[in-house]
Design a protein around this motif. Structure first.
Motif, PDB file in Angstrom:
ATOM      1  N   VAL A  10       0.467  -0.910   0.182  1.00  0.00           N
ATOM      2  CA  VAL A  10       0.071   0.494  -0.030  1.00  0.00           C
ATOM      3  C   VAL A  10       1.047   1.425   0.293  1.00  0.00           C
ATOM      4  N   ALA A  11       0.733   2.224  -0.797  1.00  0.00           N
ATOM      5  CA  ALA A  11       1.050   3.928  -0.989  1.00  0.00           C
ATOM      6  C   ALA A  11       0.584   5.053  -1.701  1.00  0.00           C
ATOM      7  N   ALA A  12       1.516   5.797  -0.698  1.00  0.00           N
ATOM      8  CA  ALA A  12       1.015   6.774  -1.209  1.00  0.00           C
ATOM      9  C   ALA A  12       1.574   8.084  -0.898  1.00  0.00           C
ATOM     10  N   GLU A  13       1.438   9.353  -1.739  1.00  0.00           N
ATOM     11  CA  GLU A  13       2.106  10.094  -2.328  1.00  0.00           C
ATOM     12  C   GLU A  13       2.086  11.133  -1.971  1.00  0.00           C
ATOM     13  N   TYR A  14       2.877  12.622  -2.403  1.00  0.00           N
ATOM     14  CA  TYR A  14       2.157  14.117  -2.249  1.00  0.00           C
ATOM     15  C   TYR A  14       3.233  14.293  -3.407  1.00  0.00           C
ATOM     16  N   HIS A  15       2.933  15.077  -4.293  1.00  0.00           N
ATOM     17  CA  HIS A  15       4.196  15.330  -5.644  1.00  0.00           C
ATOM     18  C   HIS A  15       3.594  17.091  -5.164  1.00  0.00           C
ATOM     19  N   HIS A  16       3.638  18.357  -5.318  1.00  0.00           N
ATOM     20  CA  HIS A  16       3.907  19.843  -5.907  1.00  0.00           C
ATOM     21  C   HIS A  16       5.005  19.781  -6.930  1.00  0.00           C
ATOM     22  N   ILE A  17       4.252  20.685  -7.916  1.00  0.00           N
ATOM     23  CA  ILE A  17       4.496  20.957  -8.825  1.00  0.00           C
ATOM     24  C   ILE A  17       4.999  21.943  -9.816  1.00  0.00           C
ATOM     25  N   ASP A  18       5.594  22.243 -10.452  1.00  0.00           N
ATOM     26  CA  ASP A  18       5.658  23.459 -10.936  1.00  0.00           C
ATOM     27  C   ASP A  18       6.043  23.643 -12.387  1.00  0.00           C
ATOM     28  N   GLY A  19       5.635  23.918 -13.133  1.00  0.00           N
ATOM     29  CA  GLY A  19       5.411  23.291 -14.651  1.00  0.00           C
ATOM     30  C   GLY A  19       4.789  22.316 -15.088  1.00  0.00           C
ATOM     31  N   THR A  20       5.423  22.318 -16.192  1.00  0.00           N
ATOM     32  CA  THR A  20       4.130  20.878 -16.911  1.00  0.00           C
ATOM     33  C   THR A  20       4.590  20.467 -18.123  1.00  0.00           C
ATOM     34  N   ALA A  21       6.671  20.358 -17.947  1.00  0.00           N
ATOM     35  CA  ALA A  21       7.324  19.495 -19.409  1.00  0.00           C
ATOM     36  C   ALA A  21       6.557  17.892 -19.604  1.00  0.00           C
ATOM     37  N   TRP A  22       6.041  17.231 -18.219  1.00  0.00           N
ATOM     38  CA  TRP A  22       6.374  15.434 -18.695  1.00  0.00           C
ATOM     39  C   TRP A  22       5.211  15.240 -18.051  1.00  0.00           C
ATOM     40  N   LEU A  23       3.675  15.972 -18.291  1.00  0.00           N
ATOM     41  CA  LEU A  23       2.191  16.214 -18.445  1.00  0.00           C
ATOM     42  C   LEU A  23       2.247  15.043 -19.813  1.00  0.00           C
ATOM     43  N   ASP A  45      -3.633  13.379 -22.238  1.00  0.00           N
ATOM     44  CA  ASP A  45      -4.797  14.394 -21.057  1.00  0.00           C
ATOM     45  C   ASP A  45      -4.708  15.391 -20.581  1.00  0.00           C
ATOM     46  N   GLU A  46      -4.107  16.240 -21.252  1.00  0.00           N
ATOM     47  CA  GLU A  46      -3.632  17.656 -21.370  1.00  0.00           C
ATOM     48  C   GLU A  46      -3.441  17.943 -23.210  1.00  0.00           C
ATOM     49  N   PRO A  47      -4.005  17.882 -24.128  1.00  0.00           N
ATOM     50  CA  PRO A  47      -4.027  18.220 -26.076  1.00  0.00           C
ATOM     51  C   PRO A  47      -3.538  19.197 -26.006  1.00  0.00           C
ATOM     52  N   ASP A  48      -3.923  20.638 -25.297  1.00  0.00           N
ATOM     53  CA  ASP A  48      -3.832  22.197 -24.808  1.00  0.00           C
ATOM     54  C   ASP A  48      -3.451  22.687 -24.288  1.00  0.00           C
ATOM     55  N   PRO A  49      -1.609  22.970 -24.704  1.00  0.00           N
ATOM     56  CA  PRO A  49      -1.403  23.473 -23.209  1.00  0.00           C
ATOM     57  C   PRO A  49      -1.271  24.712 -22.743  1.00  0.00           C
ATOM     58  N   THR A  50      -2.218  25.297 -23.570  1.00  0.00           N
ATOM     59  CA  THR A  50      -2.653  27.037 -23.147  1.00  0.00           C
ATOM     60  C   THR A  50      -3.871  26.584 -22.166  1.00  0.00           C
ATOM     61  N   GLN A  51      -4.361  25.801 -21.532  1.00  0.00           N
ATOM     62  CA  GLN A  51      -5.395  25.357 -20.752  1.00  0.00           C
ATOM     63  C   GLN A  51      -4.638  24.970 -19.852  1.00  0.00           C
TER      64      GLN A  51
END
Length: 404
Positions: free
Chosen positions: A365-378, A382-388
């Motif tokens: 069983v695992a849990a984790e939290y991420h705080h991310i600045d930037g979207t280079a690996w998005l 899932d997000e085809p329009d980077p402007t959104q």
């Protein structure tokens, strides 16, 4: 074993895999006692992904996503003492429309060791082999081998995972045990990469008629382990090639070339581990008549990770992970000024906190939290329009994993 997109069995790219599977059923496997060497294993992981902004592996920002599932089964057998036949089938869903969840051959090899003694081992694998890329690439889809639910995305891209996971061809490996108590492991492979739809989306060719075909590529790694693995160092490199064959009359074809170098270091104490990896990645796409479709950029990736084990079956983790797509434009401002899209699509800085509990040797069983600045690996599916997308975002993941 030493992973991959689904490919039609009639494809030229699958011929080495077909050879491996054919050899697996050679008459020698009927020898007496061979079936005693048969081993079968499997695993299942299911995660819940929740984000405040930006979707990751499904509609995670709309109440959460359960579209992150990994199911695998593998088997191995020894027709002879120096021959191992092994294969794994993987079904993996990571957002999108679920088409990637079709079971596909993850790896399938015939492993022959012409020489092996207490000092050295020499072997060759033929078929679909896992690429020796950093510390975690060869086992990245098995949750029990990962230090966290998500591996550092700066090195182990899920956005373009097909590019680095596996190849169809052959690989040679060598292990040398040296008197000082260390082991040097070397592996070099040549074959066709897995140029999947994720790579085509990242190159912004998903709406351009044509096909992205893999070309002969090479990958290699030298790894040193000292004092039973207390200190581990590795250097990985590759020359991965693909060619986009245009389906539009009058449009020229393009050639893609990916050349990464990865330095990996790890120190393991009794109750804690410190790991770091640094990569320089050169990517080129050229040959198109339209100059705006060509590029030649060098990116940079690195992370530092600390894990601590406690109460025998618990582990926590803290990690800082950094990625820039272009070392000459770390902020992405030049990219945005040229009309390429938001500046934050060109970098990502991720602070991760994680916790794992091994309930039993077969349940994790695992849990984790991420705080991310930037979207280079998005992932673009899932997000085809980077402007959104939003520059700063948070993500929480929970995962249950089983194995047998």
């Amino acid at each position: 074993m030493r992973e991959s997109k689904s490919l039609p069995w009639s494809s030229r790219r699958s011929r080495p895999v077909l050879l491996a599977l054919a050899l697996a059923w050679a008459p020698t496997t009927l020898a007496e006692g061979v079936m005693d060497t048969l081993q079968v294993h499997g695993f299942l992981s299911q995660a819940l992904v929740i984000t405040d902004h930006n979707d990751f592996f499904g509609p995670s920002s709309s109440g959460g996503s359960l579209k992150y599932t990994e199911i695998g089964a593998n088997a191995s057998i020894r027709p002879r003492h120096d021959v191992l036949v092994a294969a794994q089938v993987l079904s993996r869903r990571a957002g999108g429309d679920g088409s990637d969840a079709r079971p596909a051959l993850d790896y399938g090899v015939v492993d022959y060791q012409p020489f092996s003694d207490q000092r050295r081992t020499l072997g060759i694998q033929v078929g679909r082999f896992k690429n020796p890329f950093g510390f975690y690439n060869q086992t990245r889809d098995v949750a029990f081998t990962r230090p966290s639910i998500l591996l550092p995305q700066s090195i182990y891209f899920d956005r373009t995972r097909s590019l680095g996971l596996a190849a169809d061809g052959l690989t040679v490996y060598h292990e040398e045990r040296i008197p000082t108590g260390g082991i040097i492991r070397t592996q070099v492979g040549v074959g066709d990469i897995q140029a999947g739809d994720d790579l085509r989306r990242t190159m912004r060719l998903e709406n351009t008629p044509g096909s992205l075909e893999p070309r002969r590529s090479a990958i290699g790694q030298v790894r040193y382990e000292h004092d039973g693995g207390r200190m581990v160092a590795a250097l990985s490199t590759a020359s991965a090639r693909a060619r986009f064959e245009s389906g539009t009359p009058g449009m020229s074809d393009g050639s893609f070339h990916f050349r990464p170098w990865i330095l990996s270091l790890q120190y393991n104490a009794e109750l804690w581990s410190l790991t770091g990896e640094y990569a320089v990645r050169n990517s080129t796409l050229d040959g198109f008549a339209n100059p705006f479709m060509n590029f030649d950029v060098t990116g940079e990736s690195w992370y530092v990770q600390y894990t601590r084990r406690f109460h025998d079956d618990w582990q926590w983790l803290v990690r800082y992970d950094s990625l820039v797509n272009n070392r000459d434009d770390r902020s992405g401002r030049a990219f945005e000024a040229m009309g390429g899209g938001p500046a934050h699509t060109q970098y990502a800085k991720d602070i991760t906190l994680g916790l794992q509990w091994s309930v039993t040797p077969r349940v994790l069983v695992a849990a984790e939290y991420h705080h991310i600045d930037g979207t280079a690996w998005l992932p673009l599916q899932d997000e085809p329009d980077p402007t959104q997308t939003r520059r700063r975002w948070n993500m929480v993941l929970f995962q249950l994993s089983l194995r047998f």
